[in-house]
Write an enzyme that holds these catalytic residues in place. Structure first.
Site: not given
Ligand SMILES: Cc1ncc(COP(=O)(O)O)c(C=O)c1O
Length: 426
Positions: A47, A49, A193, A219, A222, A228
């Site tokens: 843990y 935090e 993002d 993320t 990918k 993950r």
């Molecule tokens: C552009 C984008 N942002 C965020 C996410 C979310 O990621 P997670 O599934 O890890 O929550 C995805 C997932 O496919 C995504 O394509």
């Protein structure tokens, strides 16, 4: 304790499934053995935090080292000044940004979900659309590219506090400079993002949004090829302090606000085993061989898109700049839904996912499109000469999606070929 054969048998079956088929889901990849090892380590017992040096638990000196290493490697990878490596997922990273930058009900602007956007960019069934006022921009019908004129027009009339670039199913480079200009004009925060193309960006093959946006989320699992999880980054020019007052009345720096939005705002204890695995993946991404891998991902995708076009399929926007593509099935098979196509392909051990295409005539449950991506097959070792072979197999299945004998024959060919590309060392 007796071994849990039930669950380990299920895991064995999943390993076999991943090994025997062609994996074309654009958001998936195969991590290295070192990433797996770190993820399955004793760090899961701890843990922690808080943040390195400022924890709410004792005994964190060792995990502090790995979290700091993950932070430093991530900064180096993207030229970031500040990062947070704790978000449990991409959606969690986005949630933290919303929490830090907006108040409930505030307006923000993101890409329409049915035009390639992500759930966490304003879907009415997601926190982003439920708790905040979501506005959207589209891609243009004629060329499938982001309609920047419309984005600017909505930004100028609606004055959202946050503008989001980034998508789950968009195969083109972004004009970050243009979005940043309109964000500055209306005083909005610009967030990118980069979840999908993060690996290509790390390898320098696409523009680095850290140079243009105030805040970048991603993320790690990918194209980037880590465990993950999620991350948040900021570059040189974020306003610091931002000027938003906290409930206690203090003006906090944006970095501090983002840190508190992750913990304690939206998460509890960090997943230190996953953070160590992120550190391993970032270390791998800093190696020269990673650039070769990402170049191959991009080349494979370009050749695959061309092969689809040669067979009479429509690719949204006509091709791809990154690792993915969206196929509109309606030009070649007007009666075939994405749902049926996905099912038939999975039966042939070719894994992909149904996806809405922009201006789709069908619902999200049926769809007229399929999304394909090359990160996983490229990790597996497939080169561009194999892309027409894959597209040909897909075409044979989609031409007769109900014909079980046909599907079985394709599956046998898939399995016979994929045996030549070993996947796991264990
Ligand atoms: C552009 C984008 N942002 C965020 C996410 C979310 O990621 P997670 O599934 O890890 O929550 C995805 C997932 O496919 C995504 O394509």
């Amino acid at each position: 304790m007796t071994r849990d054969t039930e669950i380990f048998d299920i895991i064995r079956r999943e390993r076999e499934r991943q090994t025997r088929g062609i994996e074309l889901i654009a958001s998936e990849n195969y991590v290295s053995d070192q990433v797996l090892e770190a993820m399955g380590s004793v760090l899961t017992n701890k843990y922690a935090e808080g943040y390195p040096g400022k924890r709410y638990y004792g005994g964190c000196e060792v995990v502090d080292l790995s979290e700091r290493l993950a932070q430093e490697r991530l900064k180096q990878l993207y030229g970031a000044v500040w990062v947070n490596v704790q978000p449990h997922s991409g959606a969690q990273a986005n949630m933290a940004v919303f929490m830090a930058c907006l108040n409930a009900g505030d307006k923000f602007l993101g890409l329409n979900l049915s035009h390639g956007g992500h759930l966490s960019h304003g879907s009415p069934v997601n926190f982003s659309g439920l708790m905040f006022h979501a506005l959207e921009y589209n891609v243009r019908e004629e060329d499938g590219r982001v309609d920047y004129d419309q984005l600017e027009q909505v930004a100028r009339t609606e004055h959202p506090k946050l503008i989001i670039a980034g998508a789950s199913a968009y195969s083109r480079e972004w004009d970050y400079e243009r979005i940043r200009r309109v964000a500055d004009e209306i005083g909005a925060i610009f967030m990118v993002d980069m979840a999908h193309p993060a690996g290509l960006i790390a390898a320098g093959l696409l523009k680095n949004p850290v140079k243009y946006a105030h805040i970048v989320t991603s993320t790690t699992h990918k194209t980037l090829r880590g465990p993950r999880g999620g991350v948040i980054l900021m570059g040189e020019d974020f306003p610091n302090p931002w000027g938003k007052t906290t409930p206690k009345g203090e003006v906090k720096m944006m970095s501090a606000m983002l840190d508190s939005a992750v913990f304690p705002g939206t998460q509890g204890g960090p997943l230190e085993h996953v953070i160590a695995a992120k550190a391993v993946a970032f270390g791998e991404a800093l190696q020269p061989s990673y650039v070769d891998y990402q170049k191959q991902v991009q080349l494979n995708a370009a050749v695959m898109a061309e092969a689809f076009v040669d067979k009479g399929y429509k690719i949204i926007s006509g091709g791809t700049d990154n690792h993915c593509m969206l196929v509109d099935l309606r030009t070649k098979f007007p009666d075939l839904t994405g749902k049926i196509a996905e099912k038939a392909l999975v039966a042939a051990d070719i894994t992909t996912n149904k996806n809405m295409v922009p201006f789709d005539s069908r619902s999200a449950f049926q769809t007229s499109g399929l999304r394909f991506g090359t990160p996983a097959i490229t990790t597996r070792g497939l080169k561009e000469d194999m892309m027409p072979w894959i597209v040909n197999l897909i075409d044979r299945v989609l031409g007769n999606p109900e014909d079980e004998q046909n599907i079985l024959k394709v599956r046998q060919e898939v399995n016979a070929e994929m045996v030549k590309y070993p996947l796991f060392a264990w």
